[in-house]
Design a protein around this motif. Structure first.
Motif, PDB file in Angstrom:
ATOM      1  N   ASP A  30       0.903  -1.293  -0.086  1.00  0.00           N
ATOM      2  CA  ASP A  30       0.113   0.114   0.000  1.00  0.00           C
ATOM      3  C   ASP A  30       0.903   1.240   0.036  1.00  0.00           C
ATOM      4  N   ALA A  31       2.047   1.230   0.427  1.00  0.00           N
ATOM      5  CA  ALA A  31       2.880   2.333   0.536  1.00  0.00           C
ATOM      6  C   ALA A  31       4.403   1.887   0.794  1.00  0.00           C
ATOM      7  N   LEU A  32       5.233   2.716   0.476  1.00  0.00           N
ATOM      8  CA  LEU A  32       6.786   2.589   0.854  1.00  0.00           C
ATOM      9  C   LEU A  32       7.137   3.994   1.195  1.00  0.00           C
ATOM     10  N   ILE A  33       8.085   3.986   2.420  1.00  0.00           N
ATOM     11  CA  ILE A  33       8.675   4.908   2.984  1.00  0.00           C
ATOM     12  C   ILE A  33      10.171   4.673   2.465  1.00  0.00           C
ATOM     13  N   GLY A  34      10.641   5.761   1.375  1.00  0.00           N
ATOM     14  CA  GLY A  34      11.886   5.576   0.887  1.00  0.00           C
ATOM     15  C   GLY A  34      12.823   6.735   1.410  1.00  0.00           C
ATOM     16  N   VAL A  35      13.934   5.959   2.089  1.00  0.00           N
ATOM     17  CA  VAL A  35      14.805   6.733   2.813  1.00  0.00           C
ATOM     18  C   VAL A  35      16.091   7.328   1.934  1.00  0.00           C
ATOM     19  N   SER A  36      16.800   8.360   2.256  1.00  0.00           N
ATOM     20  CA  SER A  36      17.740   8.780   1.439  1.00  0.00           C
ATOM     21  C   SER A  36      19.174   8.458   2.001  1.00  0.00           C
ATOM     22  N   TYR A  37      20.056   8.742   1.054  1.00  0.00           N
ATOM     23  CA  TYR A  37      21.439   8.096   1.406  1.00  0.00           C
ATOM     24  C   TYR A  37      22.416   9.522   1.562  1.00  0.00           C
ATOM     25  N   ASN A  38      22.128  10.294   0.341  1.00  0.00           N
ATOM     26  CA  ASN A  38      22.797  11.662   0.402  1.00  0.00           C
ATOM     27  C   ASN A  38      22.050  12.543  -0.548  1.00  0.00           C
ATOM     28  N   LEU A  39      22.753  13.703  -0.753  1.00  0.00           N
ATOM     29  CA  LEU A  39      21.871  14.802  -1.610  1.00  0.00           C
ATOM     30  C   LEU A  39      21.370  14.287  -2.778  1.00  0.00           C
ATOM     31  N   ALA A  40      22.137  13.557  -3.618  1.00  0.00           N
ATOM     32  CA  ALA A  40      21.604  12.804  -4.939  1.00  0.00           C
ATOM     33  C   ALA A  40      20.568  11.988  -4.686  1.00  0.00           C
TER      34      ALA A  40
END
Length: 254
Positions: A30-40
C-alpha cells in the motif's frame, strides 16, 4: 486483502529496470517509505514521490560512509530546508557502527551531523528514521532525549536488553526485516518489544538469506515477516497485519 507498508526502503539503489516492479508489482503493497543516502539520493527520492503515489520520501544522510564535508553538508541541509514539504520524515540518519568495526574512525563528527538532523526533526515536528545499533543506540537516545523527540523510528534495530528497555520506555518505534525468519536475535527482539510500537521493512535492495536467498528484495517479503511475528507473539496473523498497518500509518501520518 492484507495490506502492507514497507517502512524503510532504498528505492533509488535498485536497478532502474526493477523499480516499477518493486513499487507496483504487488497490489498488497500500500505504501513505501523511501529513505535517502545523500543529496543525490534525496533528489531522486523526491522525483519518485512525484511519480509514484504510494511512495513517500524521507530526506537525510546515511552515516555508513565517509564523513560529509562542511560545505557538502551545508548544501544538503539547505536543500532539505527548501524541500522539507516534500518529505514525511528525516532519514536515514544515525551513527556509523558497522564502518567503525572495520576502521577506527572518530565518531564525534558524525554525532555533530546527527544532532543537526535531530534539531531539524524537532523544529519541523517530523519523524526521524535512525540507523543506530548496538553501542551507538544509547548515544542516539541521549540526543533524542535532549531534544525531547517523540517520533523516533529505529530501523533494523539491534541492541542489549537495557537499550531495548530504554526504547520501549521512550515509546520509540522499531521495524523488522525479513531476517526475522532465520535470525534468533531479531526473533527475541520481537518477543520483547510491544507490537504497538513495531513496523515492518525490507531495507531493500539489501539481500536476505534463508528462503529469500538469491531473490531480489521486494516489499512482498514482508508477508513472511508478519506471519513470523504473529507466530512469535502468538496472535492471529490478521490482527498483526492490522496492528502493523495502523502503527505505520499513524506514525508517518499516511
Amino acid at each position: 486483502m492484507r495490506k502492507i507498508i514497507d517502512a524503510h526502503i532504498h528505492l533509488d539503489h535498485y536497478p532502474s529496470h526493477d523499480i516499477e516492479q518493486v513499487v507496483n508489482g504487488d497490489s498488497t503493497v500500500d505504501a513505501l517509505i523511501g529513505v535517502s543516502y545523500n543529496l543525490a539520493s534525496c533528489i531522486q527520492n523526491q522525483a519518485f514521490s512525484q511519480k509514484f503515489k504510494k511512495f513517500k520520501s524521507a530526506f537525510g544522510w546515511h552515516p555508513e560512509q565517509t564523513l560529509i564535508s562542511g560545505n557538502d553538508f551545508s548544501q544538503l541541509i539547505d536543500w532539505i530546508k527548501v524541500s522539507n514539504q516534500d518529505m514525511i520524515a528525516i532519514g536515514e540518519v544515525g551513527l556509523p557502527y558497522y564502518s567503525r568495526q572495520k576502521t577506527k574512525i572518530p565518531i564525534e563528527g558524525y554525532i555533530e551531523r546527527l544532532e543537526t538532523f535531530i534539531h531539524l526533526a524537532n523544529k519541523w515536528k517530523k519523524p526521524i528514521v535512525l540507523h543506530a545499533v548496538y553501542d551507538d543506540a544509547p548515544i542516539v537516545c541521549n540526543l533524542l532525549e535532549k531534544y525531547d523527540i517523540k517520533k523516533a523510528h529505529f530501523h533494523w534495530f539491534k541492541g542489549d536488553l537495557q537499550t531495548i528497555s530504554r526504547l520501549i520506555d521512550n515509546n520509540y518505534f522499531i521495524s523488522i526485516t525479513p531476517d526475522i525468519v532465520y535470525e534468533k536475535e531479531i526473533q527475541e527482539l520481537v518477543r520483547l518489544y510491544p507490537i504497538e510500537k513495531m513496523m515492518v521493512e525490507t531495507d531493500g535492495p539489501w539481500p536476505f538469506e534463508g528462503p529469500f536467498q538469491g531473490r531480489i528484495t521486494h516489499p512482498n517479503m514482508i508477508h513472511t515477516s508478519i506471519n513470523m511475528i504473529a507466530e512469535i507473539k502468538q496472535l492471529p496473523s490478521v490482527d498483526v497485519y492490522r496492528q502493523l498497518y495502523k502503527n505505520t500509518t499513524s506514525f508517518y501520518h499516511l
